[in-house]
Motif scaffolding. Structure first.
Motif, PDB file in Angstrom:
ATOM      1  N   ASP A 157       0.831  -1.199   0.000  1.00 35.60           N
ATOM      2  CA  ASP A 157       0.000   0.000   0.000  1.00 35.60           C
ATOM      3  C   ASP A 157       0.872   1.258   0.000  1.00 35.60           C
ATOM      4  O   ASP A 157       1.939   1.291   0.620  1.00 35.60           O
ATOM      5  N   LEU A 158       0.403   2.284  -0.657  1.00 31.79           N
ATOM      6  CA  LEU A 158       1.158   3.528  -0.792  1.00 31.79           C
ATOM      7  C   LEU A 158       1.542   4.140   0.561  1.00 31.79           C
ATOM      8  O   LEU A 158       2.680   4.605   0.717  1.00 31.79           O
ATOM      9  N   PRO A 159       0.655   4.175   1.570  1.00 26.56           N
ATOM     10  CA  PRO A 159       1.042   4.780   2.859  1.00 26.56           C
ATOM     11  C   PRO A 159       2.187   4.067   3.566  1.00 26.56           C
ATOM     12  O   PRO A 159       2.813   4.640   4.466  1.00 26.56           O
ATOM     13  N   LEU A 160       2.481   2.813   3.192  1.00 23.40           N
ATOM     14  CA  LEU A 160       3.562   2.073   3.842  1.00 23.40           C
ATOM     15  C   LEU A 160       4.932   2.408   3.257  1.00 23.40           C
ATOM     16  O   LEU A 160       5.954   1.985   3.806  1.00 23.40           O
ATOM     17  N   LEU A 161       4.975   3.152   2.168  1.00 25.24           N
ATOM     18  CA  LEU A 161       6.247   3.543   1.563  1.00 25.24           C
ATOM     19  C   LEU A 161       6.702   4.858   2.185  1.00 25.24           C
ATOM     20  O   LEU A 161       6.244   5.935   1.804  1.00 25.24           O
ATOM     21  N   LEU A 162       7.605   4.751   3.153  1.00 23.71           N
ATOM     22  CA  LEU A 162       8.063   5.914   3.908  1.00 23.71           C
ATOM     23  C   LEU A 162       9.454   6.349   3.458  1.00 23.71           C
ATOM     24  O   LEU A 162      10.204   5.579   2.866  1.00 23.71           O
ATOM     25  N   GLY A 163       9.783   7.604   3.735  1.00 25.07           N
ATOM     26  CA  GLY A 163      11.101   8.124   3.421  1.00 25.07           C
ATOM     27  C   GLY A 163      11.286   8.547   1.974  1.00 25.07           C
ATOM     28  O   GLY A 163      12.391   8.920   1.577  1.00 25.07           O
ATOM     29  N   ILE A 164      10.218   8.491   1.171  1.00 26.19           N
ATOM     30  CA  ILE A 164      10.309   8.872  -0.240  1.00 26.19           C
ATOM     31  C   ILE A 164       9.137   9.797  -0.586  1.00 26.19           C
ATOM     32  O   ILE A 164       8.545   9.706  -1.655  1.00 26.19           O
ATOM     33  N   ASP A 165       8.829  10.697   0.329  1.00 27.72           N
ATOM     34  CA  ASP A 165       7.628  11.523   0.197  1.00 27.72           C
ATOM     35  C   ASP A 165       7.599  12.342  -1.086  1.00 27.72           C
ATOM     36  O   ASP A 165       6.570  12.412  -1.777  1.00 27.72           O
ATOM     37  N   ARG A 166       8.715  12.996  -1.416  1.00 25.79           N
ATOM     38  CA  ARG A 166       8.720  13.865  -2.594  1.00 25.79           C
ATOM     39  C   ARG A 166       8.514  13.057  -3.868  1.00 25.79           C
ATOM     40  O   ARG A 166       7.707  13.429  -4.728  1.00 25.79           O
ATOM     41  N   ALA A 167       9.237  11.948  -3.989  1.00 24.19           N
ATOM     42  CA  ALA A 167       9.082  11.099  -5.174  1.00 24.19           C
ATOM     43  C   ALA A 167       7.669  10.541  -5.253  1.00 24.19           C
ATOM     44  O   ALA A 167       7.068  10.469  -6.332  1.00 24.19           O
ATOM     45  N   ARG A 168       7.132  10.135  -4.104  1.00 26.00           N
ATOM     46  CA  ARG A 168       5.768   9.576  -4.068  1.00 26.00           C
ATOM     47  C   ARG A 168       4.754  10.592  -4.564  1.00 26.00           C
ATOM     48  O   ARG A 168       3.928  10.288  -5.436  1.00 26.00           O
TER      49      ARG A 168
ATOM     50  N   ARG B 228      15.637  11.927 -22.043  1.00 22.38           N
ATOM     51  CA  ARG B 228      14.334  11.845 -22.696  1.00 22.38           C
ATOM     52  C   ARG B 228      13.205  11.578 -21.702  1.00 22.38           C
ATOM     53  O   ARG B 228      12.038  11.589 -22.082  1.00 22.38           O
ATOM     54  N   PHE B 229      13.544  11.288 -20.450  1.00 25.06           N
ATOM     55  CA  PHE B 229      12.533  11.164 -19.398  1.00 25.06           C
ATOM     56  C   PHE B 229      12.231  12.555 -18.852  1.00 25.06           C
ATOM     57  O   PHE B 229      13.139  13.267 -18.416  1.00 25.06           O
ATOM     58  N   GLY B 230      10.961  12.916 -18.851  1.00 28.67           N
ATOM     59  CA  GLY B 230      10.595  14.233 -18.342  1.00 28.67           C
ATOM     60  C   GLY B 230      10.771  14.363 -16.845  1.00 28.67           C
ATOM     61  O   GLY B 230      11.041  15.451 -16.326  1.00 28.67           O
ATOM     62  N   LEU B 231      10.614  13.247 -16.133  1.00 27.35           N
ATOM     63  CA  LEU B 231      10.769  13.250 -14.674  1.00 27.35           C
ATOM     64  C   LEU B 231      11.936  12.369 -14.278  1.00 27.35           C
ATOM     65  O   LEU B 231      12.031  11.214 -14.695  1.00 27.35           O
ATOM     66  N   TRP B 232      12.829  12.917 -13.451  1.00 26.59           N
ATOM     67  CA  TRP B 232      13.886  12.146 -12.807  1.00 26.59           C
ATOM     68  C   TRP B 232      13.595  12.172 -11.318  1.00 26.59           C
ATOM     69  O   TRP B 232      13.577  13.243 -10.700  1.00 26.59           O
ATOM     70  N   LEU B 233      13.362  11.024 -10.742  1.00 19.46           N
ATOM     71  CA  LEU B 233      13.066  10.945  -9.313  1.00 19.46           C
ATOM     72  C   LEU B 233      14.169  10.148  -8.630  1.00 19.46           C
ATOM     73  O   LEU B 233      14.337   8.959  -8.898  1.00 19.46           O
ATOM     74  N   GLY B 234      14.934  10.817  -7.762  1.00 20.15           N
ATOM     75  CA  GLY B 234      16.064  10.185  -7.098  1.00 20.15           C
ATOM     76  C   GLY B 234      15.675   9.517  -5.791  1.00 20.15           C
ATOM     77  O   GLY B 234      14.888  10.063  -5.016  1.00 20.15           O
ATOM     78  N   PHE B 235      16.247   8.339  -5.533  1.00 17.25           N
ATOM     79  CA  PHE B 235      16.021   7.591  -4.299  1.00 17.25           C
ATOM     80  C   PHE B 235      17.368   7.408  -3.610  1.00 17.25           C
ATOM     81  O   PHE B 235      18.321   6.918  -4.219  1.00 17.25           O
TER      82      PHE B 235
ATOM     83  N   ALA C  67      19.314   4.428  -4.994  1.00 18.55           N
ATOM     84  CA  ALA C  67      19.757   3.363  -4.092  1.00 18.55           C
ATOM     85  C   ALA C  67      18.899   2.110  -4.222  1.00 18.55           C
ATOM     86  O   ALA C  67      17.684   2.176  -4.420  1.00 18.55           O
ATOM     87  N   ARG C  68      19.565   0.966  -4.090  1.00 11.60           N
ATOM     88  CA  ARG C  68      18.867  -0.318  -4.142  1.00 11.60           C
ATOM     89  C   ARG C  68      17.917  -0.455  -2.954  1.00 11.60           C
ATOM     90  O   ARG C  68      18.203  -0.025  -1.843  1.00 11.60           O
ATOM     91  N   GLY C  69      16.782  -1.100  -3.221  1.00  9.59           N
ATOM     92  CA  GLY C  69      15.875  -1.459  -2.140  1.00  9.59           C
ATOM     93  C   GLY C  69      15.117  -0.322  -1.503  1.00  9.59           C
ATOM     94  O   GLY C  69      14.542  -0.488  -0.421  1.00  9.59           O
ATOM     95  N   MET C  70      15.080   0.848  -2.138  1.00 14.99           N
ATOM     96  CA  MET C  70      14.396   1.995  -1.545  1.00 14.99           C
ATOM     97  C   MET C  70      12.994   2.208  -2.107  1.00 14.99           C
ATOM     98  O   MET C  70      12.415   3.275  -1.958  1.00 14.99           O
TER      99      MET C  70
ATOM    100  N   ALA D 208      23.565  -3.080   5.160  1.00 19.01           N
ATOM    101  CA  ALA D 208      22.792  -2.105   4.391  1.00 19.01           C
ATOM    102  C   ALA D 208      21.548  -1.724   5.179  1.00 19.01           C
ATOM    103  O   ALA D 208      21.107  -2.444   6.067  1.00 19.01           O
ATOM    104  N   ARG D 209      20.997  -0.566   4.822  1.00 12.03           N
ATOM    105  CA  ARG D 209      19.770  -0.097   5.465  1.00 12.03           C
ATOM    106  C   ARG D 209      18.888   0.482   4.371  1.00 12.03           C
ATOM    107  O   ARG D 209      19.231   1.467   3.734  1.00 12.03           O
ATOM    108  N   SER D 210      17.745  -0.154   4.148  1.00 12.56           N
ATOM    109  CA  SER D 210      16.853   0.277   3.069  1.00 12.56           C
ATOM    110  C   SER D 210      15.448  -0.222   3.362  1.00 12.56           C
ATOM    111  O   SER D 210      15.222  -0.987   4.312  1.00 12.56           O
ATOM    112  N   GLY D 211      14.513   0.164   2.516  1.00 11.79           N
ATOM    113  CA  GLY D 211      13.156  -0.332   2.649  1.00 11.79           C
ATOM    114  C   GLY D 211      13.083  -1.831   2.450  1.00 11.79           C
ATOM    115  O   GLY D 211      12.291  -2.515   3.102  1.00 11.79           O
TER     116      GLY D 211
END
Length: 279
Positions: free
Chosen positions: A51-62, A210-217, A86-89, A258-261
């Motif tokens: 679920d979308l609310p469970l994805l934390l720490g990536i608010d701007r990209a979300r 060529r991608f209009g949006l670049w979203l960094g993690f 980053a992997r696993g984010m 490592a520390r990630s989602g």
């Protein structure tokens, strides 16, 4: 050569040619996977997502990706998006969760996944999607290119569309650990060995432009890592003392280096199993 021989050769070549993909039953599923040779769109009975609310720490990209996808689903202008970092984010998890949120708002967009290995067939897929009566979010996970890999040229058909243009009812999302989709040593090698280094590098690196949006993690902090696990515990009803959870979770991420989602979910999976909670 006789006419009969020519006829047999023509018939043999005709049998070798891939049959055109059949129009899928778009009402059969919310998501499909594209397979080449033979070309087909296979429905996915149940999408593996959180679920979308469970994805934390990536608010701007979300928020950015959700708004872009809602615009597209409503028939408004929207950009192709590259989710890199980053992997696993949660890059691929975010794409699938955003699609679920779009469906929850009664906007019937379909999710179609294409494997990197099937990119050479992307032109045939676009021809099929161009006449589809639905809006399609085309998704490629873990997109990257190695030395002497020419698949990136096929991708330009999705991003630029050639003379026909990208289908109005299709948008393309990709995830990658690399911002420019290619390893740094490959870029440096082009600079050192090409006759015209700047042009050789530009052809490959410009693909990501060529991608209009670049979203960094980016790697999460320890507080964000613990908050992810606490969110999973609350969502699935796993009871555990706060101090015990903190100690176990920190030890778990230390053993993984490592520390990630993804690491947070792996610890929570272990915890839920020990507590007898099904996911």
């Amino acid at each position: 050569m006789s006419d009969a021989t020519l006829t047999r050769i023509a018939e043999a070549l005709e049998r070798l040619r891939p049959a055109p993909a059949q129009t899928p039953d778009w009402a059969a599923a919310e998501a499909f996977v594209w397979h080449a040779d033979p070309d087909r769109l296979e429905p996915v009975a149940q999408v593996n997502r959180v679920d979308l609310p469970l994805l934390l720490g990536i608010d701007r990209a979300r928020d950015t990706l959700l708004e872009n996808t809602l615009q597209f689903a409503r028939g408004l202008p929207a950009n192709n998006a590259l989710l890199w970092g980053a992997r696993g984010m949660g890059k691929s998890s975010l794409v699938k969760a955003v699609h679920a949120e779009v469906l929850a708002q009664n906007l019937p967009a379909k999710l179609v996944e294409v494997q990197r290995e099937d990119l050479p067939s992307i032109g045939r897929l676009l021809s099929l999607l161009r006449v589809a009566p639905v809006r399609v979010l085309l998704f490629c996970d873990d997109l990257s290119f190695s030395h002497d890999d020419q698949h990136y040229k096929s991708l330009k058909a999705v991003l630029d569309g050639g003379i026909e243009g990208r289908p109005e009812n299709v948008i393309f999302y990709a995830t990658s650990n690399r911002r420019h989709l290619m390893p740094r040593d490959m870029i440096e090698n082009e600079r050192s060995s090409a006759i015209n280094p700047s042009e050789a590098v530009e052809e490959k690196v410009s693909l990501s432009d060529r991608f209009g949006l670049w979203l960094g993690f980016h790697p999460c902090s320890q507080d964000e890592y613990l908050a992810m696990i606490q969110g999973y515990c609350a969502a699935y009803g796993v009871k555990i003392d706060a101090d015990t959870l903190r100690a176990e979770a920190i030890e778990w991420q230390a053993t993984r280096g490592a520390r990630s989602g993804r690491v947070a979910w792996q610890y929570f999976t272990d915890l839920a199993g020990r507590r007898g909670v099904t996911l």
